[in-house]
Structure formats: structure tokens, C-alpha cells
Design a protein around this motif. Sequence first.
Motif, PDB file in Angstrom:
ATOM      1  N   VAL A  43       0.846  -1.206   0.000  1.00  0.00           N
ATOM      2  CA  VAL A  43       0.000   0.000   0.000  1.00  0.00           C
ATOM      3  C   VAL A  43       0.877   1.250   0.000  1.00  0.00           C
ATOM      4  CG1 VAL A  43      -1.643   1.357   1.367  1.00  0.00           C
ATOM      5  CG2 VAL A  43      -2.018  -1.103   1.030  1.00  0.00           C
ATOM      6  N   ARG A  44       1.907   1.252   0.843  1.00  0.00           N
ATOM      7  CA  ARG A  44       2.821   2.401   0.892  1.00  0.00           C
ATOM      8  C   ARG A  44       3.471   2.642  -0.469  1.00  0.00           C
ATOM      9  NH1 ARG A  44       8.054   1.073   3.211  1.00  0.00           N
ATOM     10  NH2 ARG A  44       8.317   0.609   1.041  1.00  0.00           N
ATOM     11  N   ARG A  55       2.381   1.827  -3.395  1.00  0.00           N
ATOM     12  CA  ARG A  55       1.377   2.320  -4.353  1.00  0.00           C
ATOM     13  C   ARG A  55       1.064   3.793  -4.111  1.00  0.00           C
ATOM     14  NH1 ARG A  55      -1.541  -2.361  -6.290  1.00  0.00           N
ATOM     15  NH2 ARG A  55       0.151  -3.733  -6.912  1.00  0.00           N
ATOM     16  N   LEU A  56       0.996   4.187  -2.847  1.00  0.00           N
ATOM     17  CA  LEU A  56       0.768   5.608  -2.543  1.00  0.00           C
ATOM     18  C   LEU A  56       1.932   6.455  -3.046  1.00  0.00           C
ATOM     19  CD1 LEU A  56      -0.779   5.821   1.035  1.00  0.00           C
ATOM     20  CD2 LEU A  56      -1.774   6.626  -1.096  1.00  0.00           C
ATOM     21  N   LEU A  57       3.132   5.958  -2.859  1.00  0.00           N
ATOM     22  CA  LEU A  57       4.309   6.696  -3.332  1.00  0.00           C
ATOM     23  C   LEU A  57       4.320   6.826  -4.854  1.00  0.00           C
ATOM     24  CD1 LEU A  57       7.060   5.254  -0.988  1.00  0.00           C
ATOM     25  CD2 LEU A  57       6.268   7.624  -1.074  1.00  0.00           C
ATOM     26  N   ALA A  58       3.759   5.855  -5.550  1.00  0.00           N
ATOM     27  CA  ALA A  58       3.744   5.868  -7.010  1.00  0.00           C
ATOM     28  C   ALA A  58       2.611   6.721  -7.592  1.00  0.00           C
ATOM     29  CB  ALA A  58       3.616   4.433  -7.540  1.00  0.00           C
ATOM     30  N   GLU A  59       1.745   7.206  -6.736  1.00  0.00           N
ATOM     31  CA  GLU A  59       0.610   8.007  -7.180  1.00  0.00           C
ATOM     32  C   GLU A  59       1.087   9.225  -7.958  1.00  0.00           C
ATOM     33  OE1 GLU A  59      -3.203   8.255  -4.406  1.00  0.00           O
ATOM     34  OE2 GLU A  59      -1.708   9.763  -3.963  1.00  0.00           O
ATOM     35  N   ARG A  60       0.436   9.469  -9.073  1.00  0.00           N
ATOM     36  CA  ARG A  60       0.791  10.640  -9.893  1.00  0.00           C
ATOM     37  C   ARG A  60      -0.230  11.740  -9.679  1.00  0.00           C
ATOM     38  NH1 ARG A  60       2.314   7.907 -15.634  1.00  0.00           N
ATOM     39  NH2 ARG A  60       3.948   6.560 -14.821  1.00  0.00           N
ATOM     40  N   ALA A  73       0.936  12.823   2.096  1.00  0.00           N
ATOM     41  CA  ALA A  73       2.078  12.897   3.020  1.00  0.00           C
ATOM     42  C   ALA A  73       1.651  12.497   4.433  1.00  0.00           C
ATOM     43  CB  ALA A  73       2.674  14.303   3.012  1.00  0.00           C
ATOM     44  N   GLU A  74       0.490  12.952   4.860  1.00  0.00           N
ATOM     45  CA  GLU A  74      -0.010  12.611   6.190  1.00  0.00           C
ATOM     46  C   GLU A  74      -0.310  11.117   6.284  1.00  0.00           C
ATOM     47  OE1 GLU A  74      -2.912  11.624   9.127  1.00  0.00           O
ATOM     48  OE2 GLU A  74      -3.576  11.967   7.077  1.00  0.00           O
ATOM     49  N   LEU A  75      -0.899  10.557   5.244  1.00  0.00           N
ATOM     50  CA  LEU A  75      -1.200   9.122   5.231  1.00  0.00           C
ATOM     51  C   LEU A  75       0.078   8.289   5.244  1.00  0.00           C
ATOM     52  CD1 LEU A  75      -4.127   9.146   2.654  1.00  0.00           C
ATOM     53  CD2 LEU A  75      -4.310   8.642   5.115  1.00  0.00           C
ATOM     54  N   LEU A  76       1.072   8.728   4.485  1.00  0.00           N
ATOM     55  CA  LEU A  76       2.358   8.021   4.474  1.00  0.00           C
ATOM     56  C   LEU A  76       3.042   8.091   5.837  1.00  0.00           C
ATOM     57  CD1 LEU A  76       3.623   9.027   0.930  1.00  0.00           C
ATOM     58  CD2 LEU A  76       3.146   6.694   1.720  1.00  0.00           C
ATOM     59  N   THR A  77       2.920   9.213   6.512  1.00  0.00           N
ATOM     60  CA  THR A  77       3.475   9.350   7.856  1.00  0.00           C
ATOM     61  C   THR A  77       2.803   8.358   8.806  1.00  0.00           C
ATOM     62  OG1 THR A  77       4.020  11.672   7.511  1.00  0.00           O
ATOM     63  CG2 THR A  77       3.788  10.947   9.798  1.00  0.00           C
ATOM     64  N   ARG A  78       1.481   8.269   8.720  1.00  0.00           N
ATOM     65  CA  ARG A  78       0.756   7.312   9.564  1.00  0.00           C
ATOM     66  C   ARG A  78       1.156   5.875   9.233  1.00  0.00           C
ATOM     67  NH1 ARG A  78      -5.360   8.860   8.800  1.00  0.00           N
ATOM     68  NH2 ARG A  78      -5.688   6.907   9.950  1.00  0.00           N
ATOM     69  N   ASP A  91      -9.327   5.736   5.421  1.00  0.00           N
ATOM     70  CA  ASP A  91      -8.804   7.065   5.083  1.00  0.00           C
ATOM     71  C   ASP A  91      -8.047   7.053   3.751  1.00  0.00           C
ATOM     72  OD1 ASP A  91      -9.917   7.971   7.441  1.00  0.00           O
ATOM     73  OD2 ASP A  91      -8.012   8.042   8.533  1.00  0.00           O
ATOM     74  N   ILE A  92      -7.290   6.001   3.499  1.00  0.00           N
ATOM     75  CA  ILE A  92      -6.564   5.898   2.226  1.00  0.00           C
ATOM     76  C   ILE A  92      -7.554   5.705   1.080  1.00  0.00           C
ATOM     77  CG2 ILE A  92      -4.924   4.527   0.879  1.00  0.00           C
ATOM     78  CD1 ILE A  92      -3.425   3.989   3.534  1.00  0.00           C
TER      79      ILE A  92
END
Length: 126
Positions: free
Chosen positions: A42-43, A45-50, A70-75, A102-103
Motif C-alpha cells: 500500500v505504501r 502504491r501511494l508513493l507511485a501516485e501521480r 504525506a499525512e497518510l504516508l506518515t501514519r 482514510d486511504i
Amino acid sequence: MPVAGDPTDALRALDHALDAPRGAGVPLGNWRWSVRQRLVIVRDRLLAERLGAQDGWLAARDGAAYRERAELLTRLTAITPTVLEAPDAEKIRVQLKRLVLDIAHHVQRVNDLVYDDVELELGGED
């Protein structure tokens, strides 16, 4: 059209893993490891989000999506190691269920942003 790196399938897999049986001993260890592996996906995939709306009026929503991601990645980063270590697996499971929700909301907002951007480019209805 979903965003490249859309975490929808990874979120489904994580949610399914969270609901898997988790008895004491080996089953709990297997559950923890399975959940941890899916969190990493999941992390990624979030990082790959365009993101990056082409139109100026979408820039504010685009900026909000960046901040939200950024907040979701921090969590995600904070909770991932605790999955393997926390004594109360149910407490972690509840926190992760909230994070999955939330994601999922974030992914929907990003997809809406992409749709609005494409609609503007193609000259959709006014």
C-alpha cells in the motif's frame, strides 16, 4: 481512469488480511506478517501516485491531495513496525482499518481530481 499506482487492489488485500482469523501463537504471527507485507505494498502504491493537475483552478485540490498523501504516508510509516511488535493486535487492527478507510477516501479524491482534469482538457460540459 484510475491513477497510475492506484492502491485500490492493495487496499482490498490489506483489508482482507486484517479480517483474517488471528488466534494465539503461530496464527497470530502469520497474521502480523501478512498484514505487514500488505502495508508495504500500500505504501509503495501511494508513493507511485501521480498528481499534478494541469489547470490552475485544480491546483489547490492537487496541493491538498499531496498534503493528505504525506499525512497518510506518515501514519503508515509509524504503524508498520508496530504490527509485528505490539502486544495488542486488535488495537493495531482497529487503527489499520481506520487507515484503510482514510486511504480509500484519498484514492477516491485523487481519482476525482484526475477525472476533473481530463474533463477540462477535453472541454467537458459547462
